[in-house]
Design a protein around this motif. Structure first.
Motif, PDB file in Angstrom:
ATOM      1  N   ASP A  37      -9.746 -55.841  46.237  1.00  0.00           N
ATOM      2  CA  ASP A  37      -9.453 -55.310  46.321  1.00  0.00           C
ATOM      3  C   ASP A  37      -7.934 -54.380  46.515  1.00  0.00           C
ATOM      4  O   ASP A  37      -6.901 -52.714  46.477  1.00  0.00           O
ATOM      5  N   LYS A  38      -6.876 -55.866  46.268  1.00  0.00           N
ATOM      6  CA  LYS A  38      -5.177 -55.287  46.192  1.00  0.00           C
ATOM      7  C   LYS A  38      -4.663 -55.107  45.184  1.00  0.00           C
ATOM      8  O   LYS A  38      -4.320 -54.165  44.990  1.00  0.00           O
ATOM      9  N   VAL A  39      -6.102 -55.126  44.368  1.00  0.00           N
ATOM     10  CA  VAL A  39      -5.394 -54.408  43.142  1.00  0.00           C
ATOM     11  C   VAL A  39      -5.658 -52.878  42.457  1.00  0.00           C
ATOM     12  O   VAL A  39      -5.150 -52.414  42.934  1.00  0.00           O
ATOM     13  N   VAL A  40      -6.642 -52.593  43.620  1.00  0.00           N
ATOM     14  CA  VAL A  40      -7.306 -51.339  43.049  1.00  0.00           C
ATOM     15  C   VAL A  40      -6.056 -50.428  44.012  1.00  0.00           C
ATOM     16  O   VAL A  40      -5.818 -49.299  44.483  1.00  0.00           O
ATOM     17  N   LEU A  41      -5.836 -51.281  45.432  1.00  0.00           N
ATOM     18  CA  LEU A  41      -4.689 -50.688  46.541  1.00  0.00           C
ATOM     19  C   LEU A  41      -3.586 -49.922  45.592  1.00  0.00           C
ATOM     20  O   LEU A  41      -2.624 -49.335  45.362  1.00  0.00           O
ATOM     21  N   GLN A  42      -3.010 -50.875  44.882  1.00  0.00           N
ATOM     22  CA  GLN A  42      -1.538 -51.149  43.967  1.00  0.00           C
ATOM     23  C   GLN A  42      -2.343 -49.954  42.855  1.00  0.00           C
ATOM     24  O   GLN A  42      -1.427 -49.124  42.901  1.00  0.00           O
ATOM     25  N   ILE A  43      -2.844 -49.655  42.407  1.00  0.00           N
ATOM     26  CA  ILE A  43      -3.164 -48.469  41.386  1.00  0.00           C
ATOM     27  C   ILE A  43      -2.746 -47.578  42.385  1.00  0.00           C
ATOM     28  O   ILE A  43      -2.392 -46.534  41.295  1.00  0.00           O
ATOM     29  N   PHE A  44      -3.737 -47.692  43.444  1.00  0.00           N
ATOM     30  CA  PHE A  44      -4.001 -46.474  43.808  1.00  0.00           C
ATOM     31  C   PHE A  44      -2.418 -45.659  44.291  1.00  0.00           C
ATOM     32  O   PHE A  44      -2.579 -44.380  45.246  1.00  0.00           O
ATOM     33  N   SER A  45      -1.479 -46.406  44.545  1.00  0.00           N
ATOM     34  CA  SER A  45      -0.311 -46.102  45.521  1.00  0.00           C
ATOM     35  C   SER A  45       0.664 -45.834  44.483  1.00  0.00           C
ATOM     36  O   SER A  45       1.428 -45.370  44.292  1.00  0.00           O
ATOM     37  N   TYR A  46       0.101 -44.900  42.980  1.00  0.00           N
ATOM     38  CA  TYR A  46       0.630 -44.688  42.219  1.00  0.00           C
ATOM     39  C   TYR A  46       0.549 -42.987  42.290  1.00  0.00           C
ATOM     40  O   TYR A  46       1.225 -42.204  41.214  1.00  0.00           O
ATOM     41  N   LEU A  47      -0.823 -42.544  43.252  1.00  0.00           N
ATOM     42  CA  LEU A  47      -1.568 -41.374  42.651  1.00  0.00           C
ATOM     43  C   LEU A  47      -1.025 -40.852  44.139  1.00  0.00           C
ATOM     44  O   LEU A  47      -0.353 -41.207  44.495  1.00  0.00           O
ATOM     45  N   SER A  48      -1.421 -39.673  43.325  1.00  0.00           N
ATOM     46  CA  SER A  48      -0.899 -38.186  44.720  1.00  0.00           C
ATOM     47  C   SER A  48      -2.180 -38.427  45.874  1.00  0.00           C
ATOM     48  O   SER A  48      -2.546 -38.708  45.396  1.00  0.00           O
ATOM     49  N   HIS A  49      -1.625 -38.125  47.258  1.00  0.00           N
ATOM     50  CA  HIS A  49      -2.356 -38.534  47.980  1.00  0.00           C
ATOM     51  C   HIS A  49      -3.391 -37.200  48.262  1.00  0.00           C
ATOM     52  O   HIS A  49      -4.148 -36.873  48.085  1.00  0.00           O
ATOM     53  N   ARG A  50      -3.423 -35.914  47.490  1.00  0.00           N
ATOM     54  CA  ARG A  50      -4.287 -35.073  46.439  1.00  0.00           C
ATOM     55  C   ARG A  50      -5.384 -36.137  45.778  1.00  0.00           C
ATOM     56  O   ARG A  50      -6.541 -36.056  46.164  1.00  0.00           O
ATOM     57  N   GLU A  51      -4.851 -36.608  44.681  1.00  0.00           N
ATOM     58  CA  GLU A  51      -5.870 -37.823  44.022  1.00  0.00           C
ATOM     59  C   GLU A  51      -6.119 -38.510  44.670  1.00  0.00           C
ATOM     60  O   GLU A  51      -7.737 -38.991  44.196  1.00  0.00           O
ATOM     61  N   ILE A  52      -6.224 -39.588  45.959  1.00  0.00           N
ATOM     62  CA  ILE A  52      -6.684 -40.446  46.576  1.00  0.00           C
ATOM     63  C   ILE A  52      -7.601 -39.669  47.327  1.00  0.00           C
ATOM     64  O   ILE A  52      -8.296 -40.454  47.412  1.00  0.00           O
ATOM     65  N   CYS A  53      -7.199 -38.525  48.122  1.00  0.00           N
ATOM     66  CA  CYS A  53      -8.247 -37.644  48.776  1.00  0.00           C
ATOM     67  C   CYS A  53      -9.781 -37.833  47.916  1.00  0.00           C
ATOM     68  O   CYS A  53     -10.419 -37.804  48.762  1.00  0.00           O
ATOM     69  N   ARG A  54      -9.646 -37.704  46.937  1.00  0.00           N
ATOM     70  CA  ARG A  54     -10.218 -37.014  45.605  1.00  0.00           C
ATOM     71  C   ARG A  54     -11.664 -38.184  44.975  1.00  0.00           C
ATOM     72  O   ARG A  54     -12.408 -38.278  45.306  1.00  0.00           O
ATOM     73  N   LEU A  55     -10.205 -39.104  45.664  1.00  0.00           N
ATOM     74  CA  LEU A  55     -11.179 -40.672  45.387  1.00  0.00           C
ATOM     75  C   LEU A  55     -11.591 -41.202  45.909  1.00  0.00           C
ATOM     76  O   LEU A  55     -13.024 -42.370  45.754  1.00  0.00           O
ATOM     77  N   ALA A  56     -11.720 -40.788  46.922  1.00  0.00           N
ATOM     78  CA  ALA A  56     -12.615 -41.819  48.284  1.00  0.00           C
ATOM     79  C   ALA A  56     -13.619 -40.549  48.363  1.00  0.00           C
ATOM     80  O   ALA A  56     -14.133 -41.625  49.652  1.00  0.00           O
ATOM     81  N   ARG A  57     -14.128 -39.971  48.288  1.00  0.00           N
ATOM     82  CA  ARG A  57     -15.660 -39.622  47.650  1.00  0.00           C
ATOM     83  C   ARG A  57     -16.240 -40.761  46.489  1.00  0.00           C
ATOM     84  O   ARG A  57     -17.301 -40.296  46.929  1.00  0.00           O
ATOM     85  N   THR A  58     -15.498 -40.518  46.439  1.00  0.00           N
ATOM     86  CA  THR A  58     -16.634 -42.130  44.859  1.00  0.00           C
ATOM     87  C   THR A  58     -17.257 -42.956  45.658  1.00  0.00           C
ATOM     88  O   THR A  58     -18.333 -43.275  45.530  1.00  0.00           O
ATOM     89  N   CYS A  59     -16.824 -43.667  46.466  1.00  0.00           N
ATOM     90  CA  CYS A  59     -17.764 -44.684  47.231  1.00  0.00           C
ATOM     91  C   CYS A  59     -17.233 -44.884  48.574  1.00  0.00           C
ATOM     92  O   CYS A  59     -16.023 -45.211  49.060  1.00  0.00           O
ATOM     93  N   ARG A  60     -17.934 -46.213  49.418  1.00  0.00           N
ATOM     94  CA  ARG A  60     -17.200 -46.682  50.799  1.00  0.00           C
ATOM     95  C   ARG A  60     -16.684 -47.506  50.741  1.00  0.00           C
ATOM     96  O   ARG A  60     -15.279 -47.018  51.118  1.00  0.00           O
TER      97      ARG A  60
END
Length: 506
Positions: A37-60
């Motif tokens: 999880d900490k690796v995915v969190l680090q990857i997400f930290s480089y994304l815009s909030h718009r992209e993060i919100c889209r990725l939130a729909r991928t899975c739980r």
């Protein structure tokens, strides 16, 4: 033996065989879903909030990570500035409580979301909020703030984008008691919207009252405010003795009559940015420059005389950053006086863009003498300066990080830059498309630049065939964000300002 260890061992011993033969050896378990999880969190930290919100729909799992408060420390809610769009006040209030909370450090709010309820919730639910931008620039009228009972109290940085006609005093009266800890204040005007036939000018915010509520200011930026004049500069100097940087760029009514008293009161002043102001030579010469701590000065586009420029540059104790472009009075005698009678030994950034009174010989002698200490140099827009100046001085610019130059013979100079300026981070090449000369050898010169200048993060060129050639070259090497056009990017020495991060807005 661990399965994955065995697999990679087999691959290592048979690496010469086609990879397709061995794909079946890679465990199906090794997928992105198995990343910690900490690796995915680090990857997400480089994304815009718009992209993060889209990725939130991928899975739980990704939804849980996307809503981690550590990803929501800095939030922009201005869609027109690449921020998130919040559909209603209720949705924003829910975000403040559920997602932002104590982690929030910075927020940008558009006019429709600036209400007394939102500001109260930010003050009560986000105790660590230190940076705030309030955008009133598109307002035709304000919300009612009579019921405002709370506001963030730990603000260190506040930016207010002003409207042309909306008066802010009713709102400001409510927050004066909460902002006495401010260290950085940006008041952004509507300079870009001003027409040539300007009608009545409104003083939409009372700067004289504001300065009394903000005694701890270190940095004040009054950008493009059409009503700001010398009385407002004096107002800040009377109460903000900690002031280190004053920026009044594009405030045309500032003539410099308050500069003398500003430097007398604010002994820590080290940065004055007065680009495109109405500075008068007599006011500038009246300042006791030799008693100041000034290190950074921008007088670009002002109409100062040669005598004034000579007097200024020979009396300031130790300039490290100077921007004096678009100055008809900046000639060889001024540059020679600065070199011989001033203290140019501290200079690390110089901008003389479009100073057409300077000769090639005068610039050549100055750069040979002081070039080795420069980290930033902007020298373009001077038609009579030839490529020989650059080929003769580039070997002296080995420490330069920022370079803006005019040129016509591209191949030779690009190769010369690559051979001598390995520390280069930002480069802009300006030219007249009609005189630009390059050849079939261009690819070799570009290759050399790309390979030798590994720190280069921004290369700005005029749009055209040569730009397409350079861009394709860098993209083949997976450096896709380096090459840009002058249409949407310009390079300057501002990155070398000591308070550059605090001067950023929008």
């Amino acid at each position: 033996m661990d399965l994955s260890t065995d697999v990679w061992g087999q691959l290592a011993t048979t690496w010469m065989k086609p990879l397709s033969v061995h794909l079946f050896l890679i465990p199906h378990l090794l997928t992105i879903d198995k990343l910690p999880d900490k690796v995915v969190l680090q990857i997400f930290s480089y994304l815009s909030h718009r992209e993060i919100c889209r990725l939130a729909r991928t899975c739980r799992k990704w939804r849980m990570i996307a809503y981690d408060s550590r990803l929501w420390k800095c939030v922009s809610l201005r869609p027109e500035m690449s921020g998130l769009h919040v559909s209603s006040l209720e949705a924003l209030l829910a975000l403040i409580s559920i997602r932002f909370g104590p982690s929030l450090r910075y927020i940008e709010l558009p006019i429709e979301l600036i209400t007394h309820t939102v500001l109260y919730e930010l003050g009560s639910k986000c105790p660590n909020l230190t940076h705030m931008l309030l955008d009133f620039s598109t307002a035709m009228q304000l919300h009612d703030f009579n019921e405002l009972q709370g506001f963030p109290t730990k603000l260190r940085y506040m930016c207010i984008c002003l409207s042309e006609v909306i008066f802010m005093e009713g709102f400001m009266r409510k927050i004066y008691s909460f902002i006495n800890g401010l260290e950085v204040l940006h008041l952004i005007g509507t300079y870009e919207k001003i027409s040539e036939e300007e009608e009545e000018i409104y003083e939409v915010i009372n700067i004289h009252k504001m300065k009394s509520a903000t005694p701890n200011l270190r940095i004040v930026n009054l950008y493009g405010i059409n009503f700001v004049d010398d009385s407002h500069v004096e107002a800040f100097s009377s109460n903000c003795i900690q002031l280190e940087c004053l920026a009044v760029n594009y405030c045309a009514k500032v003539t410099g009559s308050s500069l003398r008293i500003l430097f007398q009161r604010c002994r820590k002043m080290r940065c004055l940015l007065a680009q495109q102001t109405g500075l008068l030579s007599e006011h500038v010469q009246a300042v006791e420059w030799e008693k100041t701590q000034l290190q950074e000065l921008d007088i670009t586009g002002t109409d100062l005389t040669s005598d004034c420029l000579t007097d200024l540059l020979t009396r300031v104790p130790a300039l490290r950053w100077l921007s004096a472009g678009q100055q008809d009075g900046f000639n060889d005698s001024v540059l020679r006086a600065f070199a011989d009678k001033g203290n140019a030994r501290s200079l690390m950034a110089l901008d003389l863009d479009r100073c057409e009174s300077l000769s090639e010989d005068g610039l050549y002698k100055f750069l040979l003498r002081f070039g080795p200490q420069l980290r930033g140099l902007v020298l373009s827009g001077i038609p009579h300066v030839t490529d020989q100046l650059w080929t003769g001085t580039l070997p002296s610019l080995r420490q330069v990080k920022i370079l803006v130059m005019g040129m016509s013979e591209v191949d030779q100079l690009v190769d010369c830059i690559a051979q001598n300026c390995s520390q280069l981070e930002r480069l802009e090449l300006r030219w007249d498309p009609e005189t630009l000369r390059y050849s079939d050898k261009s690819q070799k010169a570009i290759d050399t630049l790309r390979v030798r200048c590994l720190r280069l993060k921004c290369l700005v060129l005029s749009d055209g065939k040569y730009y397409e050639t350079v861009k394709a070259n860098f993209e083949r090497a997976d450096r896709t964000t380096v090459v840009r056009t002058t249409t949407n990017c310009r390079v300057s020495n501002c990155y070398l300002l000591s308070c550059y991060q605090d001067l950023l807005f929008n």
